[in-house]
Write an enzyme that holds these catalytic residues in place. Structure first.
Site, PDB file in Angstrom:
ATOM      1  N   ASN A   7     113.458  34.124  61.470  1.00 11.05           N
ATOM      2  CA  ASN A   7     114.764  33.530  61.749  1.00 11.05           C
ATOM      3  C   ASN A   7     114.723  33.079  63.200  1.00 11.05           C
ATOM      4  O   ASN A   7     114.907  33.879  64.121  1.00 11.05           O
ATOM      5  CB  ASN A   7     115.847  34.590  61.510  1.00 11.05           C
ATOM      6  CG  ASN A   7     117.233  34.046  61.741  1.00 11.05           C
ATOM      7  OD1 ASN A   7     117.403  32.910  62.186  1.00 11.05           O
ATOM      8  ND2 ASN A   7     118.235  34.866  61.448  1.00 11.05           N
ATOM      9  N   ARG A  83     114.383  31.037  57.638  1.00 13.31           N
ATOM     10  CA  ARG A  83     115.819  30.776  57.485  1.00 13.31           C
ATOM     11  C   ARG A  83     116.134  29.419  58.118  1.00 13.31           C
ATOM     12  O   ARG A  83     115.790  29.176  59.288  1.00 13.31           O
ATOM     13  CB  ARG A  83     116.608  31.860  58.178  1.00 13.31           C
ATOM     14  CG  ARG A  83     118.078  31.612  58.058  1.00 13.31           C
ATOM     15  CD  ARG A  83     118.876  32.678  58.732  1.00 13.31           C
ATOM     16  NE  ARG A  83     120.288  32.374  58.563  1.00 13.31           N
ATOM     17  CZ  ARG A  83     121.228  32.892  59.309  1.00 13.31           C
ATOM     18  NH1 ARG A  83     120.917  33.745  60.254  1.00 13.31           N
ATOM     19  NH2 ARG A  83     122.475  32.575  59.103  1.00 13.31           N
ATOM     20  N   HIS A 172     126.180  31.089  55.517  1.00 15.42           N
ATOM     21  CA  HIS A 172     126.034  32.500  55.124  1.00 15.42           C
ATOM     22  C   HIS A 172     125.747  32.622  53.629  1.00 15.42           C
ATOM     23  O   HIS A 172     126.044  33.641  53.018  1.00 15.42           O
ATOM     24  CB  HIS A 172     127.317  33.326  55.419  1.00 15.42           C
ATOM     25  CG  HIS A 172     127.591  33.541  56.867  1.00 15.42           C
ATOM     26  ND1 HIS A 172     128.861  33.505  57.388  1.00 15.42           N
ATOM     27  CD2 HIS A 172     126.785  33.806  57.906  1.00 15.42           C
ATOM     28  CE1 HIS A 172     128.818  33.736  58.687  1.00 15.42           C
ATOM     29  NE2 HIS A 172     127.547  33.914  59.028  1.00 15.42           N
ATOM     30  N   GLY A 202     130.634  38.984  60.725  1.00 16.31           N
ATOM     31  CA  GLY A 202     129.711  39.349  61.815  1.00 16.31           C
ATOM     32  C   GLY A 202     130.170  38.627  63.063  1.00 16.31           C
ATOM     33  O   GLY A 202     131.364  38.389  63.240  1.00 16.31           O
ATOM     34  N   GLY A 204     129.406  35.537  63.556  1.00 17.59           N
ATOM     35  CA  GLY A 204     129.927  34.410  62.784  1.00 17.59           C
ATOM     36  C   GLY A 204     130.600  35.029  61.569  1.00 17.59           C
ATOM     37  O   GLY A 204     130.181  36.091  61.114  1.00 17.59           O
ATOM     38  N   ARG A 233     133.860  31.682  68.298  1.00 20.13           N
ATOM     39  CA  ARG A 233     134.285  30.409  67.680  1.00 20.13           C
ATOM     40  C   ARG A 233     135.729  30.494  67.209  1.00 20.13           C
ATOM     41  O   ARG A 233     136.160  31.528  66.697  1.00 20.13           O
ATOM     42  CB  ARG A 233     133.390  30.074  66.495  1.00 20.13           C
ATOM     43  CG  ARG A 233     132.044  29.559  66.901  1.00 20.13           C
ATOM     44  CD  ARG A 233     131.177  29.330  65.670  1.00 20.13           C
ATOM     45  NE  ARG A 233     129.967  30.112  65.766  1.00 20.13           N
ATOM     46  CZ  ARG A 233     129.230  30.486  64.732  1.00 20.13           C
ATOM     47  NH1 ARG A 233     129.599  30.167  63.508  1.00 20.13           N
ATOM     48  NH2 ARG A 233     128.142  31.176  64.909  1.00 20.13           N
ATOM     49  N   ASP A 275     133.220  41.182  71.156  1.00 23.15           N
ATOM     50  CA  ASP A 275     132.725  42.269  70.313  1.00 23.15           C
ATOM     51  C   ASP A 275     133.911  43.037  69.727  1.00 23.15           C
ATOM     52  O   ASP A 275     134.757  43.552  70.467  1.00 23.15           O
ATOM     53  CB  ASP A 275     131.853  43.198  71.171  1.00 23.15           C
ATOM     54  CG  ASP A 275     131.107  44.201  70.322  1.00 23.15           C
ATOM     55  OD1 ASP A 275     131.745  44.863  69.480  1.00 23.15           O
ATOM     56  OD2 ASP A 275     129.886  44.318  70.503  1.00 23.15           O
ATOM     57  N   GLU A 326     131.208  45.915  57.411  1.00 21.39           N
ATOM     58  CA  GLU A 326     130.525  47.144  57.004  1.00 21.39           C
ATOM     59  C   GLU A 326     130.999  48.356  57.796  1.00 21.39           C
ATOM     60  O   GLU A 326     130.989  49.478  57.292  1.00 21.39           O
ATOM     61  CB  GLU A 326     129.002  46.991  57.223  1.00 21.39           C
ATOM     62  CG  GLU A 326     128.366  45.979  56.281  1.00 21.39           C
ATOM     63  CD  GLU A 326     126.965  45.557  56.719  1.00 21.39           C
ATOM     64  OE1 GLU A 326     126.301  46.336  57.429  1.00 21.39           O
ATOM     65  OE2 GLU A 326     126.547  44.453  56.347  1.00 21.39           O
ATOM     66  N   GLU A 381     120.210  39.774  54.886  1.00 22.98           N
ATOM     67  CA  GLU A 381     119.778  38.395  54.684  1.00 22.98           C
ATOM     68  C   GLU A 381     118.257  38.294  54.625  1.00 22.98           C
ATOM     69  O   GLU A 381     117.715  37.494  53.884  1.00 22.98           O
ATOM     70  CB  GLU A 381     120.333  37.515  55.806  1.00 22.98           C
ATOM     71  CG  GLU A 381     121.815  37.255  55.586  1.00 22.98           C
ATOM     72  CD  GLU A 381     122.504  36.639  56.782  1.00 22.98           C
ATOM     73  OE1 GLU A 381     122.654  37.358  57.791  1.00 22.98           O
ATOM     74  OE2 GLU A 381     122.902  35.470  56.705  1.00 22.98           O
TER      75      GLU A 381
HETATM   76  P1  ADP Z   1     125.617  38.702  63.441  1.00 23.23           P
HETATM   77  O1  ADP Z   1     126.570  37.711  62.880  1.00 23.23           O
HETATM   78  O2  ADP Z   1     125.167  38.375  64.826  1.00 23.23           O
HETATM   79  O3  ADP Z   1     124.538  39.131  62.504  1.00 23.23           O
HETATM   80  P2  ADP Z   1     126.685  41.370  62.958  1.00 23.23           P
HETATM   81  O4  ADP Z   1     126.756  41.216  61.487  1.00 23.23           O
HETATM   82  O5  ADP Z   1     125.695  42.318  63.519  1.00 23.23           O
HETATM   83  O6  ADP Z   1     126.542  39.968  63.693  1.00 23.23           O
HETATM   84  O7  ADP Z   1     128.139  41.786  63.462  1.00 23.23           O
HETATM   85  C1  ADP Z   1     128.451  41.906  64.799  1.00 23.23           C
HETATM   86  C2  ADP Z   1     129.909  42.302  64.933  1.00 23.23           C
HETATM   87  O8  ADP Z   1     130.113  43.546  64.239  1.00 23.23           O
HETATM   88  C3  ADP Z   1     130.339  42.540  66.355  1.00 23.23           C
HETATM   89  O9  ADP Z   1     131.590  41.944  66.598  1.00 23.23           O
HETATM   90  C4  ADP Z   1     130.476  44.047  66.432  1.00 23.23           C
HETATM   91  O10 ADP Z   1     131.445  44.426  67.339  1.00 23.23           O
HETATM   92  C5  ADP Z   1     130.928  44.366  65.023  1.00 23.23           C
HETATM   93  N1  ADP Z   1     130.799  45.810  64.755  1.00 23.23           N
HETATM   94  C6  ADP Z   1     129.692  46.552  64.630  1.00 23.23           C
HETATM   95  N2  ADP Z   1     130.009  47.857  64.423  1.00 23.23           N
HETATM   96  C7  ADP Z   1     131.368  47.935  64.440  1.00 23.23           C
HETATM   97  C8  ADP Z   1     132.332  48.991  64.301  1.00 23.23           C
HETATM   98  N3  ADP Z   1     131.953  50.245  64.097  1.00 23.23           N
HETATM   99  N4  ADP Z   1     133.640  48.671  64.365  1.00 23.23           N
HETATM  100  C9  ADP Z   1     134.038  47.420  64.579  1.00 23.23           C
HETATM  101  N5  ADP Z   1     133.187  46.381  64.705  1.00 23.23           N
HETATM  102  C10 ADP Z   1     131.879  46.621  64.653  1.00 23.23           C
END
Ligand code: ADP
Length: 605
Positions: A7, A83, A172, A202, A204, A233, A275, A326, A381
């Protein structure tokens, strides 16, 4: 079979080796800050990182890949899956990469300037390093190629839509498809019987309406900017805002791009972080901007869930995935509360205690009496890409000589229950056979009925016998516009929450509550045929039709397998007219990507 998944992004490269036999992750790496003076390599999430000696994609990959492959302890990789974010309308399935595919990905770069050029860089470098291995491109957009026209079309001038390929593509796709399949397994049901709303949250984020296995709506559009609030975004905004801010601040297009893609979303709302963990913590500590960010994020998603339930006429499950979906009980709770109206009843304790992992990739958090099931599902993915790559590698370019498929044109018709036949034709009435149909046991009846929509009436609609357990009127789009109703494209038998219709017979009339569909083009076949074509019931395939000097491809064709069927593809009169096909046409060269199965092969006449 070990598959290397790459990726390649603009500032980072992720790569994983996945053993496709047991779906185990053999090794993984992340190279970050590729263009900086000191790109950082991390292998297997180790605490120790390694500095790459040179920067740039090529130097970093050449340095890092041998280190990653050394974790294989001498075994080989069989193929490489790349990807690729944007496949445009060109790629509705994974494809073996050759020069032509590379050129097409390059041409599509204008639709995804942030992603496709980096993806292509990774492909070119990897193909130079491993020239003898098969390389497969897996597109984020391809799962959404089943979106109906009404869902992918923007209300913009036709000439501009055509000139620039402006439409909803969606992203996605691998993740939505993967979690929907897992959700179906978790529910012990067939994906083909479920209406799922998949929320990938995530950095995105996007939502997808998956109706009986097909993506029918999704929140990202031409680019990954539309839809939900994301890390940086904006998601949906009034396009007039851009005109207003652009003019008032005298911003260039690039500056507007930067604002929408990198300065908005959670980051712009909170003025604090992109975040979600930080946002939730700060909101709890009383930061008003972070509270607002959380409210707007959840509100937007709730709106989409309601809208997608409306699109599908209901939902059987809502799936939460991606880092936020998740892990965040707070977000899941805020989104699923006050949805009793559509049969959603979350269980707060289950939601709070929920944990998922590679070993236990899904968990439910709905109350026992919730009509709509709620799940968190761990997306993967890379595994999805590895599985698709392995299938293409397995099949290779095998060319088999297998039967051609006769094409039958299906005029409007109706299937009725014995009870309704009696209401329309009199008590004890039995349908009489006018002529046998090609499908064994089926016949066109002498009897016809009149159907009445709000706008117009159509007389002499042929009844097909024998009687069935469900009433079902199958009409074309042209008929829909003529009588004035809007029916979904469905497989035969899937009439739940479709529109109703008034039917008049010689001895009575009845208004059906549901039953009008626009039949999804499909191929009938027996299990023996399915084995020859290497497809399964419910797979979605493509059929190429040689039609004089005007060859054409029917995409999105549903496979229906039953011992009662005879090999035949059914299209409706609109499709036949548009394609200028007559009865006796035949399908040739079939390329298939099933939901559960993916094959690539040729069919001759
Ligand atoms: P990407 O799209 O880069 O693959 P991810 O699927 O890893 O991203 O998701 C990242 C997001 O998930 C971030 O905003 C992070 O804060 C959030 N995240 C991860 N763990 C938690 C949690 N326990 N509670 C709330 N948000 C979380």
């Amino acid at each position: 079979m070990n598959i290397l998944v790459i990726n390649c992004g603009s500032s980072s490269i992720k790569a994983e080796i996945i053993n496709n036999l047991n779906a185990n992750r053999v090794a993984e790496m992340l190279i970050d800050r590729i263009s900086s003076d000191k790109p950082i390599l991390n292998i297997n999430k180790s605490k120790e990182t390694i500095e790459c000696p040179e920067n740039g994609h090529e130097a970093c990959l050449k340095f890092a890949l041998p280190l990653l492959l050394s974790k294989l302890n001498g075994s080989n990789i069989s193929g490489i899956g790349h990807r690729v974010v944007h496949g445009g309308s060109k790629f509705n399935q994974p494809v073996l990469i050759d020069k032509e595919v590379e050129e097409t990905i390059e041409r599509l770069s204008n639709l995804a300037p942030l992603h496709n050029p980096a993806n292509l860089k990774g492909i070119k470098i990897a193909r130079a390093i491993f020239p003898d291995l098969p390389h497969v491109a897996i597109f984020d957009t391809s799962f959404h190629q089943t979106l109906p026209t009404r869902a992918y079309t923007y209300a913009l001038p036709k000439n501009l839509r055509d000139k620039y390929g402006i439409r909803r593509y969606g992203f996605h796709g691998s993740s939505h498809q993967y979690v929907a399949n897992l959700a179906a397994k978790a529910l012990n049901a067939d994906l083909k019987d479920l209406r799922i709303i998949s929320c990938h949250l995530g950095n995105g984020a996007s939502v997808c309406a998956i109706e009986y296995g097909r993506s029918v709506e999704t929140s990202m559009g031409l680019t990954p900017l539309e839809g939900l609030v994301m890390g940086t975004r904006a998601g949906d905004i009034d396009p007039g805002i851009l005109l207003h801010i652009g003019r008032s601040e005298e911003l260039s297009i690039d500056e507007l791009d930067e604002m929408l893609n990198r300065e908005s979303g959670l980051k712009g709302l909170s003025n604090h972080s992109n975040d979600m963990r930080d946002i939730i913590d700060e909101a709890a500590a009383g930061n008003e901007d972070c509270r607002l960010a959380l409210l707007v994020f959840a509100h937007r998603l709730r709106k989409y869930i309601g809208a997608y339930a409306a699109v599908m006429g209901g939902a059987d499950a809502i799936v939460f995935t991606g880092g936020i979906g998740e892990n965040s009980n707070v977000v899941r709770q805020r989104v699923t509360q006050r949805m009793e109206y559509m049969g959603v009843l979350p269980d707060e304790d289950l939601n709070n205690d929920l944990s998922i992992s590679d070993e236990h990739p899904f968990a439910f958090f709905n109350a026992p009496n919730s009509r709509v099931k709620l799940l968190a599902v761990k997306t993967d993915e890379e595994r999805a890409i590895a599985a698709k790559t392995a299938r293409i590698v397995n099949e290779g370019n095998k060319v088999n000589s297998i039967p051609s498929i006769p094409i039958a044109i299906s005029a409007r018709h109706i299937h009725l229950t014995q009870e309704v036949v009696e209401q329309l034709f009199g008590q004890g009435y039995q349908l009489t056979e006018k002529s046998a149909l090609s499908q064994p046991g089926q016949f066109a009846a002498n009897e016809t009925v009149t159907i009445c929509g709000p706008k117009n009436t159509i007389e002499r609609v042929r009844i097909l016998g024998p009687c069935r357990e469900l009433n079902q009127l199958e009409i074309s789009r042209t008929d829909e516009f003529f009588i004035g109703i809007d029916a979904p494209v469905r497989a035969s038998g899937k009439v739940e929450s479709s529109p109703g219709i008034k039917i008049i017979g010689p001895k009575g009339e009845i208004t059906l509550k549901e039953g009008v569909i626009c039949a999804w083009r499909h191929i009938h076949m027996t299990a023996e045929d399915a084995a020859i074509f290497e497809v399964e019931d419910g797979d979605i395939v493509e059929v190429d039709v040689k039609n004089g000097d005007r060859p054409l491809t029917f995409g999105n064709v549903l496979i229906r397998v039953s011992p009662k069927f005879k090999l035949e593809m059914h299209i409706d009169t609109d499709e036949a007219n548009a394609a200028e096909l007559s009865q006796n046409a035949e399908g040739a060269l079939i390329k298939t990507e099933g939901i559960a199965n993916l094959v690539k092969k040729n069919v001759r006449h």
